[in-house]
Design an enzyme around this catalytic site. Structure first.
Site, PDB file in Angstrom:
ATOM      1  N   ASP A 173       0.823  -1.214   0.000  1.00 19.56           N
ATOM      2  CA  ASP A 173       0.000   0.000   0.000  1.00 19.56           C
ATOM      3  C   ASP A 173       0.860   1.268   0.000  1.00 19.56           C
ATOM      4  O   ASP A 173       0.339   2.380  -0.110  1.00 19.56           O
ATOM      5  CB  ASP A 173      -1.022   0.006   1.154  1.00 19.56           C
ATOM      6  CG  ASP A 173      -0.378  -0.001   2.521  1.00 19.56           C
ATOM      7  OD1 ASP A 173       0.853  -0.144   2.620  1.00 19.56           O
ATOM      8  OD2 ASP A 173      -1.131   0.144   3.513  1.00 19.56           O
ATOM      9  N   GLU A 208      -1.438  -5.551   8.398  1.00 14.14           N
ATOM     10  CA  GLU A 208      -0.632  -5.024   9.503  1.00 14.14           C
ATOM     11  C   GLU A 208      -1.258  -5.364  10.844  1.00 14.14           C
ATOM     12  O   GLU A 208      -2.488  -5.405  10.967  1.00 14.14           O
ATOM     13  CB  GLU A 208      -0.512  -3.494   9.373  1.00 14.14           C
ATOM     14  CG  GLU A 208       0.290  -3.066   8.164  1.00 14.14           C
ATOM     15  CD  GLU A 208       0.484  -1.554   8.083  1.00 14.14           C
ATOM     16  OE1 GLU A 208       0.175  -0.833   9.056  1.00 14.14           O
ATOM     17  OE2 GLU A 208       0.949  -1.092   7.025  1.00 14.14           O
ATOM     18  N   GLU A 224       9.230  -4.443  10.365  1.00 12.45           N
ATOM     19  CA  GLU A 224       9.609  -3.139   9.793  1.00 12.45           C
ATOM     20  C   GLU A 224      10.254  -2.243  10.844  1.00 12.45           C
ATOM     21  O   GLU A 224       9.727  -2.078  11.949  1.00 12.45           O
ATOM     22  CB  GLU A 224       8.383  -2.437   9.186  1.00 12.45           C
ATOM     23  CG  GLU A 224       8.759  -1.074   8.595  1.00 12.45           C
ATOM     24  CD  GLU A 224       7.773  -0.495   7.600  1.00 12.45           C
ATOM     25  OE1 GLU A 224       6.781  -1.166   7.262  1.00 12.45           O
ATOM     26  OE2 GLU A 224       8.005   0.656   7.174  1.00 12.45           O
TER      27      GLU A 224
END
Ligand code: KIV
Length: 277
Positions: free
Chosen positions: A49, A120, A187
């Site tokens: 995204d 997520e 991340e």
């Protein structure tokens, strides 16, 4: 080095089987023509995204819609024959309930033909990950710095610098793995934390700004090609396409203004007329 078997698409179990073995090579991809270029070299392409920021100039990923993900997912699937293609679930399309997540994720898979989705969130998304995987939707998790939470986090911040943060992030990793995700993106997190998580869970970790300790690596393709004027510190630029594009466009503009382009070889000629000389 290109992947050895170019005759068929890499499967979800094959990605999972990389755990603790050769690193998984991943890049983001948003278009058909770049998908064709990447396809021989990567194991997994993510239609992330981040396309909202990289392609559409948004400030965050929050404005990305399911239709945008499907549009770019279809484009990438037209170019990728070998790599496993994973499509991101955008903000607002999966958080409300496992049922809504299933409805939207199944739409993404049916309309794009991709092999898996990514979403997520750690422990808070475990029920949804379980619900999706039990119903045939392979899931990649994404923990640590989760860009869709940017407003809550107050910015894009590295995770795990303070040891007090570790327990919650480790619990997220375990929850995602136990719920059935076949891989998890870590991340922007410190190396010792990423290494500990990689040792502790039985699915591959795919790092972005999370050190070489992970089972695989992913970067945003435009960042590693040098198209981002302010790339994050964890990016290595393998090309400097921004400068190359600018000088090519400058040369083109100069040629057009001086009538050096188009030249004879770029101009269509008439058919030879019968009886003509
Ligand atoms: O959307 C994206 O590009 C991602 C990567 C940063 C992993 O989620």
């Amino acid at each position: 080095m290109p992947n050895p078997d170019q005759t068929r698409r890499i499967t979800v179990p094959e990605i999972r089987a990389h755990k603790g073995k050769t690193p998984i090579v991943c890049l983001t991809c948003y278009h058909a023509h770049t998908a064709r270029l990447l396809d021989r070299h990567v194991d997994l392409m993510l239609v992330g995204d981040t396309l909202g920021m990289v392609i559409h100039g948004m400030e965050t990923t929050l404005g990305v819609t399911l239709d945008m993900m499907i549009l770019h997912g279809k484009a990438v699937m037209r170019g990728a024959e070998h790599a496993l293609v994973v499509v991101d679930m955008p903000f607002g399309s999966y958080e409300e309930s496992p049922e809504i997540a299933f409805r939207n994720a199944s739409r993404v898979m049916q309309e794009t033909g991709c092999g898996a989705i990514k979403l997520e969130g750690g422990a808070r998304m475990a029920d949804t990950i379980r619900y999706l995987t039990l119903r045939g939707i392979p899931v990649v998790g994404h923990i640590g710095m989760t860009p869709q939470m940017v407003q809550v986090l107050g910015g894009f911040k590295t995770q795990g610098r303070d040891r007090a943060e570790w327990a919650a992030i480790e619990a997220d990793a375990k929850a995602v793995a136990e719920a059935g995700a076949f891989a998890v993106v870590l991340e922007a997190m410190t190396e010792p934390l990423a290494a500990k998580i990689t040792r502790e869970i039985n699915i591959p970790t795919i790092g972005i700004g999370a050190s070489p300790e992970c089972d695989g690596q992913i970067l945003v393709m435009e960042d590693m090609l040098g198209l981002n004027p302010a790339p994050p510190r964890f990016v290595r630029e393998y090309a400097h396409l921004a400068a190359e594009i600018e000088s090519a466009v400058e040369a083109y503009a100069g040629d057009v203004r001086k009538r050096r382009f188009p030249a004879t070889e770029n101009v269509y000629n008439m058919k030879k007329e019968a009886g003509g000389v």
